[in-house]
Design a protein around this motif. Structure first.
Motif, short mmCIF file in Angstrom:
data_model
loop_
_atom_site.label_atom_id
_atom_site.label_comp_id
_atom_site.label_asym_id
_atom_site.label_seq_id
_atom_site.Cartn_x
_atom_site.Cartn_y
_atom_site.Cartn_z
N GLN A 150 0.85 -1.21 0.00
CA GLN A 150 0.00 0.00 0.00
C GLN A 150 0.89 1.26 0.00
O GLN A 150 0.55 2.25 -0.66
CB GLN A 150 -0.92 0.01 1.24
CG GLN A 150 -2.07 -0.98 1.16
CD GLN A 150 -1.63 -2.44 1.07
OE1 GLN A 150 -0.82 -2.88 1.88
NE2 GLN A 150 -2.14 -3.17 0.10
N ILE A 151 2.02 1.20 0.71
CA ILE A 151 2.91 2.37 0.72
C ILE A 151 3.39 2.61 -0.72
O ILE A 151 3.33 3.73 -1.23
CB ILE A 151 4.10 2.15 1.68
CG1 ILE A 151 3.58 1.99 3.12
CG2 ILE A 151 5.10 3.30 1.60
CD1 ILE A 151 4.61 1.48 4.12
N ALA B 67 1.16 5.93 -2.72
CA ALA B 67 1.86 7.19 -2.43
C ALA B 67 1.90 8.14 -3.62
O ALA B 67 2.26 9.30 -3.46
CB ALA B 67 3.27 6.90 -1.93
N TYR C 299 -1.61 9.87 -2.52
CA TYR C 299 -1.97 10.12 -1.12
C TYR C 299 -0.72 10.29 -0.28
O TYR C 299 0.36 9.82 -0.65
CB TYR C 299 -2.81 8.95 -0.58
CG TYR C 299 -4.09 8.77 -1.35
CD1 TYR C 299 -5.18 9.57 -1.07
CD2 TYR C 299 -4.18 7.85 -2.39
CE1 TYR C 299 -6.36 9.46 -1.80
CE2 TYR C 299 -5.35 7.72 -3.13
CZ TYR C 299 -6.43 8.53 -2.84
OH TYR C 299 -7.57 8.42 -3.56
N VAL D 225 0.86 8.80 2.57
CA VAL D 225 0.72 7.54 3.29
C VAL D 225 1.55 7.61 4.58
O VAL D 225 2.76 7.87 4.53
CB VAL D 225 1.18 6.35 2.42
CG1 VAL D 225 0.96 5.04 3.15
CG2 VAL D 225 0.43 6.35 1.09
N ASN E 225 -5.33 -2.44 -3.23
CA ASN E 225 -5.12 -1.03 -3.60
C ASN E 225 -6.21 -0.55 -4.55
O ASN E 225 -6.67 0.59 -4.45
CB ASN E 225 -3.74 -0.84 -4.24
CG ASN E 225 -2.61 -1.06 -3.25
OD1 ASN E 225 -2.85 -1.20 -2.05
ND2 ASN E 225 -1.39 -1.12 -3.74
#
Ligand code: MLT
Length: 258
Positions: A32-33, A37, A40, A42, A249
């Motif tokens: 997700q990072i 990113a 967003y 993160v 994601n």
């Protein structure tokens, strides 16, 4: 005194706070990072005692304490704008306490592989027993207790790297911190009455093969939250965001642009 939390911060834009499960650290959110990113900001902390933080000295760390640490973290980062809180499992338990105490900070909520209920008496007793064993015999005991339940059959067969990552994280987590979180989870309150009061848009995300917080529990939880969407991620278990980051994601992106 404010607890300093080791935290990864990446990207710009609306903030997403990624809160890991037990007994893990921010590395469970690597997908997700890397994957969010671009759009967003993160923010992925290690909770008190976990990851790269100092071990805890206390016998118990409550979900309220973890939630207050995260509130302090947002203050220390000067995050004044509303945040999306995304928590997995124990991270979700912390999320419920965060909503209760600091809910004005949130614009949305993502609950991954978690449950609203408190432990049964038997569940709490099992946690206390595991805490005792971990303190006596070390973190490997937690690996044996947790690892077989974390991922789907497919992930287990095809992604030894994911299984080894989880094993490595648990093995290197301090026994006292593991025990303290177990004691904290054992006394967490029932958050079911809170569900109907959640006003922010909520995404409930569940690995289709999650046996720890199974789809029927999560579907039922989503049904009690006024503005919730339920998404099941095929062929993943309790660690859906780590097992299939692309699918997770995509679900998060779809949810956040609504
Ligand atoms: C977690 O993944 O955080 C744990 O499964 C939570 C729990 O033990 O209830």
């Amino acid at each position: 005194m404010m607890t300093h939390l080791h935290t990864i911060i990446r990207g710009h834009g609306s903030p997403i706070l990624l809160v890991h499960g037990f007994p893990l650290d921010y590395t469970m959110w690597t997908g997700q990072i890397d994957g969010l990113a671009d759009k967003y900001r993160v923010i992925a902390p290690d909770l008190r005692g976990f990851g790269r933080n100092e071990p805890v000295m206390a016998d118990a760390v409550t979900m309220d304490e973890f939630a207050d640490d995260l509130n302090d973290l947002l203050d220390s980062l000067d995050v004044a704008e509303p945040v999306c809180f995304c928590g997995l499992s124990m991270g979700g338990y912390v999320g419920f306490r965060f909503i209760e105490k600091h809910g004005e900070r949130l614009n949305s909520l993502i609950l991954c592989d978690t449950r609203p209920g408190a432990d049964t008496e038997e569940g709490a007793m099992n946690r206390r027993q595991l805490a005792g064993k971990v303190l006596r015999s070390g973190s490997e005991t937690a690996v044996e207790a947790m690892l077989p339940k974390l991922v789907s059959r497919k992930t287990n067969a095809e992604r030894p790297d994911v299984v080894e990552q989880l094993r490595g994280t648990i093995q290197t987590t301090d026994p006292q911190s593991i025990a303290a979180a177990l004691h904290g989870m054992a006394v967490r309150p029932d958050s079911t009455p809170l569900l109907s009061k959640i006003t922010v848009p909520t995404l409930v995300l569940c690995g289709a093969e999650d046996t720890l917080t199974p789809p029927d529990v999560m579907r039922d939880m989503a049904a009690q939250i006024p503005n919730a969407e339920y998404v099941e991620v095929p062929e993943t278990g309790h660690m859906a965001p780590l097992e299939d980051p692309a699918a997770v994601n995509a679900a998060i992106r779809r949810f956040l642009v609504q």
